[in-house]
Design a protein around this motif. Structure first.
Motif, PDB file in Angstrom:
ATOM      1  N   ALA A   1       0.824  -1.202   0.000  1.00  0.00           N
ATOM      2  CA  ALA A   1       0.000   0.000   0.000  1.00  0.00           C
ATOM      3  C   ALA A   1       0.860   1.254   0.000  1.00  0.00           C
ATOM      4  CB  ALA A   1      -0.917  -0.008   1.241  1.00  0.00           C
ATOM      5  N   ALA A   2       1.972   1.211   0.746  1.00  0.00           N
ATOM      6  CA  ALA A   2       2.886   2.365   0.746  1.00  0.00           C
ATOM      7  C   ALA A   2       3.523   2.559  -0.624  1.00  0.00           C
ATOM      8  CB  ALA A   2       3.945   2.172   1.821  1.00  0.00           C
ATOM      9  N   ASP A   3       3.879   1.426  -1.279  1.00  0.00           N
ATOM     10  CA  ASP A   3       4.460   1.524  -2.626  1.00  0.00           C
ATOM     11  C   ASP A   3       3.463   2.114  -3.611  1.00  0.00           C
ATOM     12  OD1 ASP A   3       6.774   0.442  -1.649  1.00  0.00           O
ATOM     13  OD2 ASP A   3       6.324  -1.605  -2.328  1.00  0.00           O
ATOM     14  N   GLN A   4       2.192   1.739  -3.500  1.00  0.00           N
ATOM     15  CA  GLN A   4       1.169   2.284  -4.385  1.00  0.00           C
ATOM     16  C   GLN A   4       0.987   3.787  -4.179  1.00  0.00           C
ATOM     17  OE1 GLN A   4      -0.410   0.820  -6.866  1.00  0.00           O
ATOM     18  NE2 GLN A   4       0.619  -1.156  -6.495  1.00  0.00           N
ATOM     19  N   LYS A   5       1.085   4.247  -2.918  1.00  0.00           N
ATOM     20  CA  LYS A   5       0.953   5.676  -2.654  1.00  0.00           C
ATOM     21  C   LYS A   5       2.119   6.452  -3.248  1.00  0.00           C
ATOM     22  CE  LYS A   5      -1.783   5.362   1.596  1.00  0.00           C
ATOM     23  NZ  LYS A   5      -1.819   5.666   3.056  1.00  0.00           N
ATOM     24  N   ARG A   6       3.334   5.854  -3.199  1.00  0.00           N
ATOM     25  CA  ARG A   6       4.495   6.542  -3.787  1.00  0.00           C
ATOM     26  C   ARG A   6       4.316   6.704  -5.294  1.00  0.00           C
ATOM     27  NH1 ARG A   6       7.579   2.619  -0.852  1.00  0.00           N
ATOM     28  NH2 ARG A   6       8.149   3.386   1.241  1.00  0.00           N
TER      29      ARG A   6
END
Length: 274
Positions: free
Chosen positions: A268-273
């Protein structure tokens, strides 16, 4: 689900059969751990007495604790060494000796366990004759043997993650003045954290499950849980084994759930980046 079943009925049936083949024996083991009867194949009513007797079974508990301790140390050391090996393989691609390093690191993946166990036994015996270390065989030799083969699995997992990682973030950090060590701990390590978690769990499981290699490199004072279970099975399976296996399944399931949550948050953090 109904639409999927109407389109691919045979595939869904095969999938369900596969899951049943994998998980029904585990469920039956859990159910029979609460069996009143001493016979593990005959249901004699619900009871938790085998969990109570398990607490008083010192040899079995000592073997379980030894296996958990060795597995945890093995997984931690395998993560460290496997990460270094993966970094060397991915970041030094094209240099002299790169292919040889990759072959040597991953060789235990295709090597039969009996060959690994025998070769390590001969190595430990030769070292003891030459240097006096290791003095006999026990926890240390089992740990070294487990790290030897489990580190190869960790290397493959971390290597796959590093190969698909966007290096532009690391390069941008170094362009801004960050040192390579700081870049590794603040950028690279968090990005490969899911692979590290998966590698740690896999190395832990491989160590807990190992019987062949441990049988070669263990001594009288170090008996792992698989060795105790194997020796007891030859005389008949005790319901205490079912109880212990149920506890281990619960612990492993909890660990897998925690790892899944960590990986989900990382994705999820990678998708936000992006």
């Amino acid at each position: 689900m109904r639409a999927l079943f109407s389109r691919y009925p045979l595939l869904i049936v095969l999938l369900l059969c596969g899951y049943a083949f994998l998980y029904l024996p585990i469920f039956s083991l859990i159910i029979y751990s609460f069996n009143e009867s001493r016979l593990v194949t005959v249901w004699g009513g619900f009871s938790t007495k085998w969990y109570g007797e398990l607490v008083n079974n010192a040899p079995l508990l000592n073997a379980a604790w030894l296996s958990i301790k060795i597995a945890a140390l093995n997984a931690t050391l395998a993560i460290v060494l496997g990460t270094f090996a993966a970094l060397a393989i991915v970041r030094m691609r094209g240099t002299r000796g790169h292919k040889s390093l990759g072959i040597m690191v991953t060789a235990p993946l295709v090597m039969p366990e009996i060959i690994i166990g025998l070769s390590l036994l001969l190595l430990f015996v030769a070292l003891e004759d030459l240097t006096g270390w290791p003095e006999g065989r026990g926890q240390v030799t089992i740990l070294i043997a487990h790290v030897t083969f489990s580190m190869a699995y960790v290397t493959v997992i971390v290597q796959s993650r590093l190969a698909h990682m966007d290096r532009s973030i690391e390069e941008a950090a170094m362009d801004l003045g960050a040192r390579p060590l700081k870049v590794f701990f603040t950028i690279t390590l968090p990005m490969i954290a899911p692979a590290l978690a998966a590698g740690w769990l896999l190395a832990f499981t491989l160590s807990m499950d190992d019987l062949v290699i441990a049988s070669f490199v263990s001594g009288p004072g170090a008996t792992t849980l698989p060795m105790v279970v194997y020796s007891s099975v030859r005389l008949g399976v005790s319901p205490q084994i079912n109880a212990l296996a149920t506890i281990m399944i619960a612990v492993v399931s909890l660990a897998v759930l925690i790892a899944a949550v960590i990986m989900y948050r990382q994705e999820a953090a990678d998708q936000k980046r992006k």
